[in-house]
Design a protein around this motif. Structure first.
Motif, PDB file in Angstrom:
ATOM      1  N   GLN A 195       0.835  -1.329  -0.181  1.00 33.18           N
ATOM      2  CA  GLN A 195      -0.132   0.106  -0.087  1.00 33.18           C
ATOM      3  C   GLN A 195       0.899   1.231  -0.156  1.00 33.18           C
ATOM      4  N   ASN A 196       1.967   0.987   0.878  1.00 38.18           N
ATOM      5  CA  ASN A 196       2.940   2.493   0.910  1.00 38.18           C
ATOM      6  C   ASN A 196       3.557   2.595  -0.521  1.00 38.18           C
ATOM      7  N   LEU A 197       3.929   1.595  -1.051  1.00 38.19           N
ATOM      8  CA  LEU A 197       4.618   1.783  -2.261  1.00 38.19           C
ATOM      9  C   LEU A 197       3.709   2.377  -3.593  1.00 38.19           C
ATOM     10  N   TYR A 198       2.458   1.802  -3.290  1.00 36.90           N
ATOM     11  CA  TYR A 198       1.463   2.306  -4.492  1.00 36.90           C
ATOM     12  C   TYR A 198       1.380   3.665  -4.398  1.00 36.90           C
ATOM     13  N   GLN A 199       1.304   4.225  -2.964  1.00 36.90           N
ATOM     14  CA  GLN A 199       0.977   5.503  -2.798  1.00 36.90           C
ATOM     15  C   GLN A 199       2.427   6.418  -3.215  1.00 36.90           C
ATOM     16  N   ASP A 200       3.432   5.688  -2.688  1.00 37.12           N
ATOM     17  CA  ASP A 200       4.690   6.447  -3.168  1.00 37.12           C
ATOM     18  C   ASP A 200       4.899   6.894  -4.330  1.00 37.12           C
ATOM     19  N   PHE A 201       4.448   5.912  -5.289  1.00 33.62           N
ATOM     20  CA  PHE A 201       4.553   6.311  -7.099  1.00 33.62           C
ATOM     21  C   PHE A 201       3.478   7.067  -7.570  1.00 33.62           C
ATOM     22  N   CYS A 202       2.691   7.715  -6.541  1.00 36.80           N
ATOM     23  CA  CYS A 202       1.680   8.713  -6.963  1.00 36.80           C
ATOM     24  C   CYS A 202       2.323  10.132  -6.876  1.00 36.80           C
ATOM     25  N   SER A 203       3.599   9.917  -6.293  1.00 36.99           N
ATOM     26  CA  SER A 203       4.290  11.125  -5.659  1.00 36.99           C
ATOM     27  C   SER A 203       5.298  11.565  -6.939  1.00 36.99           C
ATOM     28  N   SER A 204       5.503  13.005  -6.885  1.00 40.88           N
ATOM     29  CA  SER A 204       6.232  13.548  -8.221  1.00 40.88           C
ATOM     30  C   SER A 204       7.857  12.991  -7.618  1.00 40.88           C
ATOM     31  N   GLU A 205       8.184  12.727  -6.265  1.00 40.48           N
ATOM     32  CA  GLU A 205       9.448  12.538  -5.733  1.00 40.48           C
ATOM     33  C   GLU A 205       9.908  11.209  -6.428  1.00 40.48           C
ATOM     34  N   ASN A 206       9.171  10.543  -7.053  1.00 37.92           N
ATOM     35  CA  ASN A 206       9.717   9.167  -7.594  1.00 37.92           C
ATOM     36  C   ASN A 206       9.814   9.435  -9.120  1.00 37.92           C
ATOM     37  N   TRP A 207       9.358  10.491  -9.530  1.00 40.71           N
ATOM     38  CA  TRP A 207       9.352  10.683 -10.989  1.00 40.71           C
ATOM     39  C   TRP A 207      10.408  11.751 -11.428  1.00 40.71           C
ATOM     40  N   GLU A 208      11.122  11.542 -12.398  1.00 39.79           N
ATOM     41  CA  GLU A 208      11.942  12.819 -13.119  1.00 39.79           C
ATOM     42  C   GLU A 208      11.226  13.019 -14.270  1.00 39.79           C
ATOM     43  N   VAL A 209      11.293  14.162 -14.612  1.00 36.34           N
ATOM     44  CA  VAL A 209      10.909  14.885 -15.967  1.00 36.34           C
ATOM     45  C   VAL A 209      12.186  15.187 -16.959  1.00 36.34           C
ATOM     46  N   PHE A 210      12.024  14.690 -18.153  1.00 35.56           N
ATOM     47  CA  PHE A 210      13.248  14.667 -19.018  1.00 35.56           C
ATOM     48  C   PHE A 210      13.489  16.203 -19.118  1.00 35.56           C
ATOM     49  N   PRO A 211      14.646  16.600 -19.235  1.00 37.01           N
ATOM     50  CA  PRO A 211      15.243  17.966 -19.670  1.00 37.01           C
ATOM     51  C   PRO A 211      14.601  18.503 -20.788  1.00 37.01           C
ATOM     52  N   ASP A 212      14.138  17.919 -21.872  1.00 39.34           N
ATOM     53  CA  ASP A 212      13.570  18.368 -23.059  1.00 39.34           C
ATOM     54  C   ASP A 212      12.023  18.460 -22.978  1.00 39.34           C
ATOM     55  N   SER A 213      11.426  17.864 -22.043  1.00 36.90           N
ATOM     56  CA  SER A 213       9.931  17.703 -22.246  1.00 36.90           C
ATOM     57  C   SER A 213       9.168  18.972 -22.043  1.00 36.90           C
ATOM     58  N   LYS A 214       9.478  19.933 -21.115  1.00 39.32           N
ATOM     59  CA  LYS A 214       8.916  20.993 -20.836  1.00 39.32           C
ATOM     60  C   LYS A 214       8.811  21.821 -22.255  1.00 39.32           C
ATOM     61  N   ALA A 215      10.163  22.001 -22.632  1.00 38.98           N
ATOM     62  CA  ALA A 215      10.281  23.215 -23.800  1.00 38.98           C
ATOM     63  C   ALA A 215       9.560  22.527 -25.080  1.00 38.98           C
ATOM     64  N   THR A 264      15.920  12.023 -31.722  1.00 42.80           N
ATOM     65  CA  THR A 264      16.795  11.765 -30.685  1.00 42.80           C
ATOM     66  C   THR A 264      16.797  12.425 -29.497  1.00 42.80           C
ATOM     67  N   SER A 265      15.897  13.612 -29.701  1.00 45.67           N
ATOM     68  CA  SER A 265      15.630  14.385 -28.655  1.00 45.67           C
ATOM     69  C   SER A 265      14.112  15.104 -28.958  1.00 45.67           C
ATOM     70  N   LEU A 266      13.378  15.542 -27.897  1.00 44.25           N
ATOM     71  CA  LEU A 266      11.989  16.079 -28.140  1.00 44.25           C
ATOM     72  C   LEU A 266      12.401  17.549 -28.706  1.00 44.25           C
ATOM     73  N   HIS A 267      13.756  18.131 -28.546  1.00 41.16           N
ATOM     74  CA  HIS A 267      13.779  19.433 -29.221  1.00 41.16           C
ATOM     75  C   HIS A 267      13.768  19.408 -30.594  1.00 41.16           C
ATOM     76  N   GLU A 268      13.834  18.265 -31.278  1.00 42.63           N
ATOM     77  CA  GLU A 268      13.768  18.075 -32.594  1.00 42.63           C
ATOM     78  C   GLU A 268      12.322  17.964 -33.192  1.00 42.63           C
ATOM     79  N   LEU A 269      11.385  18.002 -32.344  1.00 40.71           N
ATOM     80  CA  LEU A 269       9.948  17.761 -32.457  1.00 40.71           C
ATOM     81  C   LEU A 269       9.259  18.856 -33.206  1.00 40.71           C
ATOM     82  N   PRO A 270       9.362  20.262 -32.734  1.00 38.03           N
ATOM     83  CA  PRO A 270       8.613  21.266 -33.286  1.00 38.03           C
ATOM     84  C   PRO A 270       8.762  21.515 -34.748  1.00 38.03           C
TER      85      PRO A 270
END
Length: 241
Positions: free
Chosen positions: A97-117, A227-233
């Motif tokens: 139960q604890n691990l299921y809740q932990d993986f709801c948290s942003s602490e356990n996820w890392e946004v790739f550097p090229d995603s937001k841009a 090879t990177s999301l920077h190439e997408l636009p």
């Protein structure tokens, strides 16, 4: 396939974000909090064994077999720890139960550097965006906590849809939400079959994100590979007129 392009659909895991550290490490941290000392490599191996079993026998979180994402993941976690010698039912349930809740948290996820841009660039081009992901019901909350949810008009998860990629039905649900023909939609993901082949089979402009150059399929033209999301636009702009 002719445009004009109006929508972009996104895969999430390993496309926009990834698990911050190994599952073995995260499971071992939870075990440590309960006074247990487990070997990370052993736990990692046990997890992959348990995951493969449930993925094979209860596909898409077992939604057609009376399960849901939480029950499915709870079983995977309990099975993982059981394989490592933990047998106390109460302890197994608490950690699951604890691990299921932990993986709801942003602490356990890392946004790739090229995603937001990349997401911001798509928005500035006037493109609307949605998510199509083989994920459980936690995804919307995870995207919110990671600061990405506001970019999307909708989120379709395989648990909610009742079908998983590469089944065309999950893409068809997304296309219905878009309200435009497949030729006016692009899809970006990191899996050759689930994302690239599946989307293109419906006439969607599929792009394969291959950050580590691991896909060597001859049928992927260079213009469909990123090879990177920077190439997408710049790729998308070619289909907007």
């Amino acid at each position: 396939m002719q445009g004009p392009l109006r929508w972009v659909l996104w895969d999430v895991k390993d496309t926009l974000l990834k698990v911050r550290s190994s599952v073995g490490k995260q499971y071992c941290k939870e075990a440590e909090r309960r006074g247990l000392s487990l070997n990370t490599a052993e736990v990692e191996a046990a997890f992959h064994q348990a995951y493969r079993h449930y993925f094979s026998h209860y596909p898409n979180y077992g939604v057609t077999q009376g399960l849901d994402g939480q029950i499915w993941w709870t079983k995977v976690v309990k099975d993982t720890f059981s394989k490592c010698g933990v047998q106390d039912p109460g302890l197994l349930n608490t950690m699951a139960q604890n691990l299921y809740q932990d993986f709801c948290s942003s602490e356990n996820w890392e946004v790739f550097p090229d995603s937001k841009a990349a997401l911001e660039s798509c928005s500035s081009l006037g493109l609307k965006m949605g998510v199509v992901s083989n994920f459980d019901s936690r995804l919307e909350g995870i995207l919110r906590l990671c600061g990405l949810l506001h970019h999307f008009s909708f989120v379709v998860t395989s648990e909610q849809a009742g079908v998983a990629k590469p089944d065309p039905a999950i893409f068809q649900q997304a296309l219905h939400k878009c309200g435009v023909p497949a030729a006016s939609v692009a899809h970006i993901g990191d899996h050759y079959v689930y994302d690239y082949v599946a989307s293109r089979s419906l006439g969607i402009h599929g792009y394969l994100l291959d950050r580590h150059n691991k896909h060597c399929y001859a049928d992927i033209p260079p213009e469909h590979r990123l090879t990177s999301l920077h190439e997408l636009p710049s790729r998308l702009q070619q289909h907007m007129n």
